[in-house]
Every structure is written in structure tokens, then in C-alpha cells.
Design a protein around this motif. Structure first.
Motif, PDB file in Angstrom:
ATOM      1  N   ALA A  23       0.826  -1.206   0.000  1.00 19.65           N
ATOM      2  CA  ALA A  23       0.000   0.000   0.000  1.00 19.65           C
ATOM      3  C   ALA A  23       0.859   1.254   0.000  1.00 19.65           C
ATOM      4  N   VAL A  24       1.921   1.238   0.784  1.00 17.21           N
ATOM      5  CA  VAL A  24       2.812   2.407   0.847  1.00 17.21           C
ATOM      6  C   VAL A  24       3.515   2.610  -0.486  1.00 17.21           C
ATOM      7  N   LYS A  25       4.000   1.535  -1.087  1.00 12.23           N
ATOM      8  CA  LYS A  25       4.677   1.638  -2.381  1.00 12.23           C
ATOM      9  C   LYS A  25       3.728   2.134  -3.464  1.00 12.23           C
ATOM     10  N   SER A  26       2.496   1.651  -3.437  1.00  9.84           N
ATOM     11  CA  SER A  26       1.514   2.071  -4.428  1.00  9.84           C
ATOM     12  C   SER A  26       1.210   3.559  -4.292  1.00  9.84           C
ATOM     13  N   ALA A  27       1.002   4.017  -3.067  1.00  7.28           N
ATOM     14  CA  ALA A  27       0.735   5.436  -2.827  1.00  7.28           C
ATOM     15  C   ALA A  27       1.932   6.289  -3.245  1.00  7.28           C
ATOM     16  N   LEU A  28       3.120   5.770  -2.996  1.00 11.13           N
ATOM     17  CA  LEU A  28       4.342   6.481  -3.384  1.00 11.13           C
ATOM     18  C   LEU A  28       4.436   6.618  -4.901  1.00 11.13           C
ATOM     19  N   ARG A  29       4.173   5.528  -5.617  1.00 11.68           N
ATOM     20  CA  ARG A  29       4.221   5.581  -7.084  1.00 11.68           C
ATOM     21  C   ARG A  29       3.162   6.529  -7.638  1.00 11.68           C
ATOM     22  N   ASN A  30       1.982   6.534  -7.029  1.00  8.26           N
ATOM     23  CA  ASN A  30       0.929   7.441  -7.473  1.00  8.26           C
ATOM     24  C   ASN A  30       1.335   8.899  -7.272  1.00  8.26           C
ATOM     25  N   GLN A  31       1.977   9.188  -6.143  1.00  7.67           N
ATOM     26  CA  GLN A  31       2.398  10.559  -5.862  1.00  7.67           C
ATOM     27  C   GLN A  31       3.486  10.997  -6.835  1.00  7.67           C
ATOM     28  N   VAL A  32       4.425  10.118  -7.132  1.00  6.78           N
ATOM     29  CA  VAL A  32       5.488  10.432  -8.090  1.00  6.78           C
ATOM     30  C   VAL A  32       4.877  10.661  -9.472  1.00  6.78           C
ATOM     31  N   ARG A  33       3.872   9.864  -9.813  1.00  8.10           N
ATOM     32  CA  ARG A  33       3.182  10.043 -11.095  1.00  8.10           C
ATOM     33  C   ARG A  33       2.504  11.413 -11.164  1.00  8.10           C
ATOM     34  N   LYS A  34       1.919  11.859 -10.049  1.00  5.45           N
ATOM     35  CA  LYS A  34       1.285  13.172 -10.004  1.00  5.45           C
ATOM     36  C   LYS A  34       2.315  14.281 -10.233  1.00  5.45           C
ATOM     37  N   VAL A  35       3.505  14.118  -9.651  1.00  7.91           N
ATOM     38  CA  VAL A  35       4.567  15.113  -9.846  1.00  7.91           C
ATOM     39  C   VAL A  35       4.960  15.157 -11.319  1.00  7.91           C
ATOM     40  N   ARG A  36       5.123  13.986 -11.923  1.00  6.40           N
ATOM     41  CA  ARG A  36       5.543  13.948 -13.328  1.00  6.40           C
ATOM     42  C   ARG A  36       4.494  14.556 -14.254  1.00  6.40           C
ATOM     43  N   THR A  37       3.219  14.322 -13.970  1.00  8.10           N
ATOM     44  CA  THR A  37       2.176  14.925 -14.806  1.00  8.10           C
ATOM     45  C   THR A  37       2.126  16.432 -14.595  1.00  8.10           C
ATOM     46  N   ALA A  38       2.370  16.893 -13.369  1.00  2.75           N
ATOM     47  CA  ALA A  38       2.415  18.330 -13.110  1.00  2.75           C
ATOM     48  C   ALA A  38       3.592  18.972 -13.835  1.00  2.75           C
ATOM     49  N   ILE A  39       4.700  18.243 -13.917  1.00  4.56           N
ATOM     50  CA  ILE A  39       5.876  18.764 -14.620  1.00  4.56           C
ATOM     51  C   ILE A  39       5.587  18.894 -16.110  1.00  4.56           C
ATOM     52  N   THR A  40       4.934  17.885 -16.678  1.00  8.71           N
ATOM     53  CA  THR A  40       4.619  17.975 -18.101  1.00  8.71           C
ATOM     54  C   THR A  40       3.596  19.073 -18.376  1.00  8.71           C
ATOM     55  N   ALA A  41       2.677  19.296 -17.412  1.00  7.73           N
ATOM     56  CA  ALA A  41       1.694  20.374 -17.574  1.00  7.73           C
ATOM     57  C   ALA A  41       2.366  21.732 -17.428  1.00  7.73           C
ATOM     58  N   GLY A  42       3.380  21.815 -16.581  1.00  7.64           N
ATOM     59  CA  GLY A  42       4.140  23.049 -16.428  1.00  7.64           C
ATOM     60  C   GLY A  42       3.554  24.038 -15.440  1.00  7.64           C
ATOM     61  N   ASP A  43       2.631  23.613 -14.579  1.00  8.14           N
ATOM     62  CA  ASP A  43       2.034  24.501 -13.590  1.00  8.14           C
ATOM     63  C   ASP A  43       2.908  24.519 -12.333  1.00  8.14           C
ATOM     64  N   ALA A  44       3.538  25.664 -12.060  1.00  6.00           N
ATOM     65  CA  ALA A  44       4.520  25.757 -10.977  1.00  6.00           C
ATOM     66  C   ALA A  44       3.889  25.520  -9.612  1.00  6.00           C
ATOM     67  N   ALA A  45       2.689  26.024  -9.385  1.00  4.68           N
ATOM     68  CA  ALA A  45       2.041  25.864  -8.082  1.00  4.68           C
ATOM     69  C   ALA A  45       1.721  24.391  -7.814  1.00  4.68           C
ATOM     70  N   VAL A  46       1.219  23.715  -8.829  1.00  8.81           N
ATOM     71  CA  VAL A  46       0.886  22.286  -8.669  1.00  8.81           C
ATOM     72  C   VAL A  46       2.165  21.478  -8.485  1.00  8.81           C
ATOM     73  N   ILE A  47       3.207  21.838  -9.222  1.00 11.24           N
ATOM     74  CA  ILE A  47       4.488  21.134  -9.084  1.00 11.24           C
ATOM     75  C   ILE A  47       4.969  21.215  -7.641  1.00 11.24           C
ATOM     76  N   ASP A  48       4.901  22.408  -7.049  1.00 12.47           N
ATOM     77  CA  ASP A  48       5.395  22.585  -5.682  1.00 12.47           C
ATOM     78  C   ASP A  48       4.607  21.747  -4.678  1.00 12.47           C
ATOM     79  N   THR A  49       3.281  21.761  -4.789  1.00 10.42           N
ATOM     80  CA  THR A  49       2.483  21.013  -3.819  1.00 10.42           C
ATOM     81  C   THR A  49       2.667  19.509  -3.984  1.00 10.42           C
TER      82      THR A  49
END
Length: 91
Positions: A23-49
């Protein structure tokens, strides 16, 4: 299958821990995926959070021994570099 009482208990403990670690690994991978999608979107505020949440999850997983400390550090470094490049490209 385990034969002794202690081996049966060990099996039960391992099953609980395996489920928790999964469960912890899955949540971790999901969070990293959210960061990567925010990076591709280019929204600085979302990237930071999202980055803040990813760093927290990586540190907790490394402290618990779910992932190796160096793997967590490597992932944080790569995500941070990508986030910095995305913010620079946006500005």
C-alpha cells in the motif's frame, strides 16, 4: 506450509507487513506520477504542492525500509531537477 506455532505466527506477520508495504509503495508511485504529470503540464504551483507530498512519502518509505534510502534520494533528485527545468522553461 509452516508447521510450528512460531512459523505460523511469522507467516501471519509477513502477510500483514507485505500488504502494508504494498500500500505504501503504491501510494508512493501514485504521488510520483502526479509530480511527473504536473511537470509535463508546467504549472509551478501544482508542481510545488505535489513535490512536497512526494518528498514526504519518499522519506517515510525510506525510513521504514520499504525502499532503499539511496533510491529515495535518487528519485527526489531527479524529480527536483525536472521540476526546476520545467519552471525555468515556463518563465
Amino acid at each position: 506450509m509452516p508447521n510450528t506455532k512460531s512459523a505460523k505466527k511469522r507467516l501471519r506477520q509477513n502477510e500483514v507487513r507485505r500488504a502494508r508495504n504494498k500500500a505504501v509503495k503504491s501510494a508512493l508511485r501514485n504521488q510520483v506520477r502526479k509530480v511527473r504529470t504536473a511537470i509535463t503540464a508546467g504549472d509551478a504551483a501544482v508542481i510545488d504542492t505535489e513535490m512536497k507530498g512526494a518528498v514526504k512519502r519518499l522519506d517515510k518509505a525510506a525510513a521504514a525500509g520499504i525502499i532503499h534510502a539511496n533510491a529515495a534520494a535518487r528519485l527526489k533528485s531527479r524529480l527536483n531537477a525536472a521540476a526546476k527545468a520545467a519552471k525555468a522553461a515556463q518563465a
